[in-house]
Design a protein around this motif. Structure first.
Motif, PDB file in Angstrom:
ATOM      1  N   HIS A 108       0.408  -1.460  -0.417  1.00 53.97           N
ATOM      2  CA  HIS A 108       0.065  -0.233  -0.258  1.00 53.97           C
ATOM      3  C   HIS A 108       0.547   1.128   0.021  1.00 53.97           C
ATOM      4  CE1 HIS A 108      -4.019  -1.363   0.668  1.00 53.97           C
ATOM      5  NE2 HIS A 108      -3.423  -2.456   0.623  1.00 53.97           N
ATOM      6  N   ALA A 109       1.370   1.237   1.019  1.00 50.80           N
ATOM      7  CA  ALA A 109       3.015   2.465   1.058  1.00 50.80           C
ATOM      8  C   ALA A 109       3.478   2.347  -0.332  1.00 50.80           C
ATOM      9  CB  ALA A 109       4.236   2.253   1.963  1.00 50.80           C
ATOM     10  N   PHE A 110       3.964   1.774  -1.124  1.00 48.55           N
ATOM     11  CA  PHE A 110       4.163   1.734  -2.145  1.00 48.55           C
ATOM     12  C   PHE A 110       3.999   2.602  -3.488  1.00 48.55           C
ATOM     13  CE2 PHE A 110       8.126  -1.181  -0.562  1.00 48.55           C
ATOM     14  CZ  PHE A 110       9.562   0.259  -0.617  1.00 48.55           C
ATOM     15  N   TYR A 111       2.355   1.919  -3.312  1.00 52.20           N
ATOM     16  CA  TYR A 111       1.582   1.858  -4.483  1.00 52.20           C
ATOM     17  C   TYR A 111       1.075   3.204  -4.302  1.00 52.20           C
ATOM     18  CZ  TYR A 111      -2.633   2.554  -7.108  1.00 52.20           C
ATOM     19  OH  TYR A 111      -3.595   2.223  -7.912  1.00 52.20           O
ATOM     20  N   GLY A 112       0.567   4.414  -2.889  1.00 49.72           N
ATOM     21  CA  GLY A 112       0.682   5.524  -3.011  1.00 49.72           C
ATOM     22  C   GLY A 112       2.512   6.323  -3.096  1.00 49.72           C
ATOM     23  N   PHE A 113       3.419   5.945  -3.453  1.00 48.73           N
ATOM     24  CA  PHE A 113       4.157   6.143  -3.717  1.00 48.73           C
ATOM     25  C   PHE A 113       4.750   6.342  -5.285  1.00 48.73           C
ATOM     26  CE2 PHE A 113       8.791   6.483  -4.829  1.00 48.73           C
ATOM     27  CZ  PHE A 113       8.850   7.696  -4.801  1.00 48.73           C
ATOM     28  N   THR A 114       4.010   5.750  -5.624  1.00 46.48           N
ATOM     29  CA  THR A 114       4.251   5.404  -7.578  1.00 46.48           C
ATOM     30  C   THR A 114       2.928   6.455  -7.874  1.00 46.48           C
ATOM     31  OG1 THR A 114       2.888   3.731  -7.276  1.00 46.48           O
ATOM     32  CG2 THR A 114       5.121   3.538  -7.050  1.00 46.48           C
ATOM     33  N   GLU A 115       2.328   6.407  -7.385  1.00 42.61           N
ATOM     34  CA  GLU A 115       1.371   6.915  -7.768  1.00 42.61           C
ATOM     35  C   GLU A 115       0.851   8.745  -7.580  1.00 42.61           C
ATOM     36  OE1 GLU A 115      -2.708   6.242  -8.595  1.00 42.61           O
ATOM     37  OE2 GLU A 115      -1.095   4.058  -9.191  1.00 42.61           O
ATOM     38  N   SER A 116       2.082   9.052  -6.620  1.00 45.53           N
ATOM     39  CA  SER A 116       2.218  10.609  -6.526  1.00 45.53           C
ATOM     40  C   SER A 116       3.914  10.814  -7.128  1.00 45.53           C
ATOM     41  CB  SER A 116       2.613  10.771  -4.724  1.00 45.53           C
ATOM     42  OG  SER A 116       3.704   9.857  -4.723  1.00 45.53           O
TER      43      SER A 116
END
Length: 72
Positions: A59-67
């Motif tokens: 979830h953290a990496f997904y949020g980072f890649t989205e940003s």
């Protein structure tokens, strides 16, 4: 009442030792069974915690890649 059965200084017979061995094997079997059950419970809890951590990381990496994609 058997006086010899309560005399702690009386020599043990082969039968006494065999009875003790049987009793100890039974006790050890019970302990082994209990420990196996407890280890299985610990393993299940540890596996669940590891899966939770993996989910949090994803979830953290997904949020980072989205940003990062939004910034590009």
């Amino acid at each position: 009442m058997n006086v010899m059965g309560n005399d702690r200084n009386a020599p043990a017979t082969k039968g006494d030792l065999e009875d003790l061995e049987t009793s100890l094997k039974g006790d050890m079997s019970e302990v082994e069974t209990r420990l196996k059950g407890e280890m299985s419970e610990i393993e299940a809890r540890l596996t669940e915690k590891m899966r939770d951590m993996q989910t949090e990381l994803l979830h953290a990496f997904y949020g980072f890649t989205e940003s990062v994609q939004i910034a590009i």
